[in-house]
Scaffold this motif. Structure first.
Motif, short mmCIF file in Angstrom:
data_model
loop_
_atom_site.label_atom_id
_atom_site.label_comp_id
_atom_site.label_asym_id
_atom_site.label_seq_id
_atom_site.Cartn_x
_atom_site.Cartn_y
_atom_site.Cartn_z
N THR A 221 38.82 -21.29 17.09
CA THR A 221 39.87 -21.92 17.80
C THR A 221 39.80 -23.18 18.53
OG1 THR A 221 39.20 -20.75 19.93
CG2 THR A 221 40.59 -19.46 18.33
N ALA A 222 38.53 -23.71 18.51
CA ALA A 222 38.22 -25.13 19.24
C ALA A 222 36.99 -25.59 18.48
CB ALA A 222 38.23 -24.95 20.61
N ALA B 1 39.00 -26.30 9.26
CA ALA B 1 38.54 -27.38 8.20
C ALA B 1 39.20 -28.69 8.36
CB ALA B 1 38.63 -26.69 6.78
N THR B 2 40.59 -28.72 8.42
CA THR B 2 41.48 -29.66 8.53
C THR B 2 41.01 -30.42 9.76
OG1 THR B 2 43.17 -28.82 7.22
CG2 THR B 2 43.89 -30.60 8.63
N TYR B 3 40.79 -29.98 10.84
CA TYR B 3 40.57 -30.59 12.17
C TYR B 3 39.18 -31.18 12.01
CZ TYR B 3 44.32 -28.88 15.34
OH TYR B 3 45.59 -28.58 15.56
N LEU B 4 38.15 -30.65 11.40
CA LEU B 4 36.77 -31.03 11.32
C LEU B 4 36.71 -32.13 10.42
CD1 LEU B 4 34.73 -27.72 11.12
CD2 LEU B 4 35.14 -29.07 13.12
N THR C 161 38.75 -29.74 21.43
CA THR C 161 39.88 -29.81 20.95
C THR C 161 40.21 -28.34 20.47
OG1 THR C 161 39.72 -32.17 20.51
CG2 THR C 161 41.51 -30.87 19.24
N THR C 162 41.43 -27.83 20.89
CA THR C 162 42.15 -26.59 20.40
C THR C 162 42.63 -26.80 18.93
OG1 THR C 162 42.61 -25.88 22.56
CG2 THR C 162 43.39 -24.56 20.65
N THR C 163 42.45 -25.84 18.09
CA THR C 163 42.90 -26.02 16.66
C THR C 163 44.25 -25.30 16.63
OG1 THR C 163 41.50 -24.17 16.10
CG2 THR C 163 40.44 -26.22 15.75
N PHE C 164 45.15 -25.73 17.26
CA PHE C 164 46.60 -25.16 16.97
C PHE C 164 47.16 -25.58 15.64
CE2 PHE C 164 46.80 -26.45 21.66
CZ PHE C 164 46.92 -25.01 21.97
#
Length: 707
Positions: free
Chosen positions: A295-296, A70-73, A319-322
């Protein structure tokens, strides 16, 4: 010219041509009229599978979970003035227990909170049947046990290839139009045609799936309807497999791209289902997939002309969600906490492991975790006061995670068996058992193997892969080595998905008797508790399955990855020379005027590089070394004499195999240092050209022409 717009869109070995041109010309992006075009970003995920609290390991780093994703998106959308958020199939199904125990309502709540704009159906949306699917999407009481009431999706779901048999209409609306930044974007939904084989037959009762041909017709039809409504930017959310490896994109989504017209208004096909990475262009359509489990995510950039609605530029990044250094989204954490508060059993340890109890290679071989699950199934209590079953069989696709190293909780077990399947005890003859094992080894539509090795308990067998499927099982016995009697009746435990013929295990439908029993997860959980009593959970491979590998003879690498066609070679040469002198179509009978390579062939003909054979050019056939030489030799001015040419060619072991028409050409290229021996002292004139060979020859010949 037309061909420059569709360069690389040939349905024959598209990716090879694209790779060749990238090597020759560089990876320069197209020029965008950024001053007037509207920049829109489509931010998306696929195959989330309700993994709200699941941490995955990617490149030895932690990745995923809904709060991280969610943070990445949210950060991705915040960067852009115009964006849309989408999910491409399997948002639910095979979910983590934090979602599945409440019939995946927590995942739907998370997607609503995130503000998704559009989603497509995946095969797992059908796991629990059409009524459950509709309840999740449109809201209402879930049909299973009637304990969960769904709020429904606050965004649009689309699908164009699932038809309700009762009405003859699409199960849900086939497409939707979204407007952003003053431009309209159409989304058409599709789900893999393999869905009926991937879910229990009851899951698809009441619907049918369009064939590949019908699917193409449907996409064309709905694309036309979208155009009639002023929509020229069209995205197909196709929950179809695809992957991109070494610049080549393949799979069902790529097949769809090839089947659509070259001038189709479809701009992007988003793939899914096989949890892979895809990011490449096929027949003018960008194909993208971002792995799975959150994961991405993909960021698809579109530059759209607001006057025409056409896409002028398109590209994508995945993008990978590390997790490292990323703050968890508090709204997502709250949804997970609410579910965990309702189900405290999810956090209680039931044992520990050293990390060795995994499903590694379960589709092809015996796996430690597969043995553990099958053993649990075999001793399940069906309330019939009978002793444990003779055998148990577990399909590898139903094993969705590994046992973690360290503490193991109920939640971990539920991630392994998330479907809530019912166990079924069947009566099968020894002959039917053998047939069941043979049905592990299926074949895909393209002829490639489709192996789903059953994890087993109570028996052992040897399979010789040098033999045909009907003869592959060379020994079959009980655990103690007693041969299985083909005529004797045995008891076997499977899950209800398999019992109904799922995953092509059709012989199980013909079982002599069938007795439904407990839920698979409940049996697995109780077996772990009773057997290991909170201590170390142990399982290993024990030689239950012995696979004798097929003999490995050197095989020719498929042409799609090694050799290029005559059309692709000519197209690359014409592009490098920047020829642009003719407007008429080529005069070859087998080159259609609207073919992607037509104008390049016309240019090469006009320049005198090619002549064809009896009115044909044979564009799809692999180009040979001697054919390439006759084309490239025409770039050079000097011509060797017949005597000199014969002397040069005679210096090679296979010189006599060079066709008469190609002797001078090959000799000229050898003399100029452009062509060298293919292997030791042989020319191999009839051998196809690899991408690297073609690149070297074209570059050297063009350089020699300029000198």
């Amino acid at each position: 010219m037309y061909w420059k717009k569709v360069l690389g869109q040939s349905t024959i070995r598209v990716a090879t041509a694209a790779l060749l041109l990238t090597q020759l010309l560089g990876a320069a992006g197209s020029v965008s009229a950024a001053g007037k075009d509207v920049e829109v970003h489509l931010i998306g995920i696929n195959d989330f599978h309700g993994q709200l609290d699941t941490t995955s390991i990617v490149s030895d780093k932690k990745a995923g979970t809904a709060p991280i994703l969610a943070t990445y998106l949210k950060e991705a959308q915040a960067k852009y003035e115009h964006s849309l958020l989408f999910h491409n199939g399997d948002s639910v199904g095979a979910s983590a227990p934090v979602s599945s125990l409440d019939r995946d309502e927590p995942t739907m709540e998370w997607m609503n909170m995130m503000g998704f704009d559009v989603a497509s159906l995946g095969n797992h949306e059908f796991d629990q049947g059409i009524a459950a699917l509709k309840a999740q999407i449109f809201g209402g009481l879930d049909p299973k046990e009637g304990k969960v009431t769904h709020a429904g999706a606050k965004f649009d779901y689309v699908n164009a290839n699932v038809i309700e048999t009762a009405t003859g209409k699409t199960l849900i609306k086939p497409y939707v139009i979204k407007e952003v930044g003053g431009v309209k974007i159409g989304f058409i939904g599709l789900v893999t045609k393999s869905t009926p084989a991937k879910v229990s037959p009851s899951g698809t009762a009441g619907v049918r799936f369009l064939s590949a041909e019908e699917e193409v017709e449907a996409v064309n039809k709905y694309a036309k309807e979208l155009q009639d409504q002023g929509v020229e930017t069209i995205i197909v959310l196709a929950h179809d497999p695809a992957s991109t490896k070494e610049g080549v994109t393949t799979g069902e989504a790529a097949d769809l791209a090839k089947a659509l017209p070259t001038d189709s208004p479809v701009d992007v096909i988003v793939a899914g289902d096989n949890h892979a990475l895809a990011n490449g262009e096929v027949n003018g359509k960008l194909i993208v997939q971002a792995f799975s489990y959150g994961t991405a995510f993909e960021d698809i950039k579109l530059m759209i002309d607001p006057a025409t609605g056409d896409v002028t530029e398109k590209s994508a990044t995945v993008t990978t969600t590390f997790q490292e250094g990323v703050k968890e989204d508090p709204e997502s954490l709250a949804i997970i906490k609410k579910s965990l508060d309702k189900h405290p059993e999810l956090t209680k340890p039931v044992g520990t492991t050293d990390g060795s109890v995994t499903r590694t290679d379960a589709y092809n071989n015996e796996a430690a975790l597969g043995n553990l699950i099958a053993d649990a199934m075999r001793q399940a209590d069906f309330g019939d006061k009978a002793s444990e079953a003779d055998f148990a069989f577990m399909n590898p696709g139903g094993i969705r995670a590994d046992l973690p190293q360290g503490d193991v909780t109920f939640a971990d077990l539920a991630k392994i068996q998330p479907f809530g399947n019912t166990l079924v005890k069947l009566e099968l003859t020894g002959e039917q058992i053998k047939t069941l094992l043979q049905q592990q080894w299926g074949t895909n539509a393209d002829g490639t193997p489709n192996t789903k090795t059953l994890q087993i308990s109570g028996l052992k067998y040897t399979a010789d892969f040098n033999k045909p499927v009907a003869e592959r099982v060379t020994s079959l016995s009980l655990e103690d080595g007693t041969p299985i009697d083909p005529a004797k009746t045995y008891t076997a435990v499977v899950n209800n998905f398999m019992a109904a013929g799922g995953d092509n295990y059709k012989v199980l439908v013909d079982a002599k008797s069938s007795l439904a029993g407990p839920i698979d997860l409940d049996v697995f959980y109780q077996y772990i508790v009773d057997t290991y009593k909170g201590g170390a959970i142990q399982a290993a491979t024990e030689g239950r399955i012995t696979n004798l590998a097929a003999s490995t003879e050197p095989t020719e690498t498929p042409a799609i990855t090694e050799f290029i066609s005559r059309a692709e070679f000519v197209t690359a040469l014409v592009e490098l020379l920047k020829l642009n002198e003719v407007t008429s179509a080529p005069a070859f009978k087998d080159v259609a005027a609207n073919a992607a390579y037509a104008d390049a062939i016309a240019e090469a003909t006009h320049a005198g590089f090619i002549q064809g054979y009896g009115g044909n050019f044979n564009p799809d056939r692999d180009i040979t070394r001697e054919e390439a030489a006759t084309i490239l030799a025409k770039l050079l001015k000097d011509q060797a004499s017949d005597k000199d040419a014969a002397t040069i060619i005679a210096g090679y072991e296979d010189g006599k195999t060079v066709s008469t028409y190609a002797v001078k050409s090959m000799a000229k290229l050898i003399d100029k240092g452009i062509l060298s021996a293919a292997d030791k002292n042989s020319l191999q004139p009839k051998q196809g050209l690899s991408t690297n060979d073609a690149k070297a020859l074209i570059q050297k010949a063009v350089a020699a022409k300029a000198s």
